[in-house]
Write an enzyme that holds these catalytic residues in place. Structure first.
Site, mmCIF file in Angstrom:
data_model
loop_
_atom_site.group_PDB
_atom_site.id
_atom_site.type_symbol
_atom_site.label_atom_id
_atom_site.label_comp_id
_atom_site.label_asym_id
_atom_site.label_seq_id
_atom_site.Cartn_x
_atom_site.Cartn_y
_atom_site.Cartn_z
ATOM 1 N N HIS A 81 0.856 -1.194 0.000
ATOM 2 C CA HIS A 81 0.000 0.000 0.000
ATOM 3 C C HIS A 81 0.892 1.245 0.000
ATOM 4 C CE1 HIS A 81 -2.778 3.066 1.389
ATOM 5 N NE2 HIS A 81 -3.735 2.291 0.933
ATOM 6 N N GLU A 99 -3.099 2.289 -7.498
ATOM 7 C CA GLU A 99 -3.509 3.387 -6.628
ATOM 8 C C GLU A 99 -2.538 4.555 -6.782
ATOM 9 O OE1 GLU A 99 -6.067 2.252 -3.129
ATOM 10 O OE2 GLU A 99 -4.021 1.965 -2.485
HETATM 11 O O1 LIG Z 1 -5.974 3.130 -0.557
HETATM 12 C C1 LIG Z 1 -6.928 3.622 -0.023
HETATM 13 C C2 LIG Z 1 -7.229 3.299 1.367
HETATM 14 O O2 LIG Z 1 -6.194 2.645 1.997
HETATM 15 C C3 LIG Z 1 -7.820 4.540 -0.729
HETATM 16 O O3 LIG Z 1 -8.288 5.510 0.146
HETATM 17 P P1 LIG Z 1 -9.400 6.567 -0.325
HETATM 18 O O4 LIG Z 1 -10.495 5.777 -1.008
HETATM 19 O O5 LIG Z 1 -9.861 7.220 0.943
HETATM 20 O O6 LIG Z 1 -8.728 7.519 -1.270
#
Ligand SMILES: O=C(CO)COP(=O)(O)O
Length: 235
Positions: free
Chosen positions: A80, A152
């Protein structure tokens, strides 16, 4: 370190009373894993937010995949952006964690994504391909069925700035092509690539319409009743 908030009681009732059309996995902080696994029905998966790269040893404060499995949990999120950028985890460490978690029998959600300055300097592809390579080097051919990739972009996480559906789709297509060229056509076709970063009930349908966005990794909006709309974004 997303907490469990009162809104989740409402969410829990809605999720439990609706028939799930999609796979839903809840990833609480480690200390709540056992409670959440015991509380949620088996139709909802539970994931750890992190785990360590070996099964045992003197690593005070770390949690091994074996411990996670001991409490009935079957999935771990690895890499992450906060693990990478706040706790300084390297591509190499995340790759080693992925390899060990899979070997230990966990399914993994492997996160990759570029920072704002990396995007602005035109380095998005270089960054995500490098991160992906460090992970795929540790995955054996028969383990891919237990892998989900989460794209992400760091600039979109918890910022309210979502990647546009076109921006997310563009990277997902490139990641799939990379898998095709560097792993196999079968893996490229079958591996789910999910998107994370400020997904909400308002933007989830548009994102879900893109052909290469196979699901979402949701932070803030998962703590609100709206989460049910995100689960049902494809309907
Ligand atoms: O990776 C995420 C949570 O750990 C994404 O967060 P958000 O949806 O709040 O942007």
């Amino acid at each position: 370190m997303h907490g469990i908030e009162p809104a989740n009681l409402h969410l829990e009732r809605q999720i439990l009373s609706s028939t799930l059309s999609q796979e839903v996995v809840c990833a609480p902080p480690t200390i709540y894993l056992e409670h959440v696994r015991k509380t949620l029905p088996s139709s909802v998966g539970v994931a750890a937010q992190n785990c360590y790269k070996v099964s045992k040893g003197a690593f005070t404060g770390e949690t091994s995949p074996a411990m996670i499995k001991d409490v009935g949990v079957e999935v771990a999120i690895l890499g992450h952006s906060e693990r990478r950028n706040v706790f300084g985890e390297s591509d190499e460490l995340i790759g080693a964690k992925a390899g060990h978690a899979l070997k230990a029998g966990l399914k993994v959600i492997l996160c990759i994504g570029e920072k704002l300055e990396e995007r602005e300097s035109g380095n998005t592809e270089e960054v995500v391909f490098r991160q992906l390579k460090a992970i795929t080097d540790n995955i054996k051919p028969d383990q891919w069925q237990n892998v989900v990739i989460a794209y992400e972009p760091v600039w979109a996480i918890g910022t309210g700035k979502t990647a546009s559906p076109a921006q997310a789709q563009e990277i997902h297509v490139k990641l799939r092509k990379w898998l095709n060229d560097n792993v196999s056509a079968d893996v490229a076709q079958k591996t789910r690539i999910i998107y994370g970063g400020s997904v909400t009930a308002d933007n989830c349908r548009e994102l879900a319409r893109e052909g290469d966005i196979d699901g979402f990794l949701v932070g803030g909006a998962s703590l609100k009743p709206d989460f049910v709309q995100i689960v049902n974004a494809r309907q």
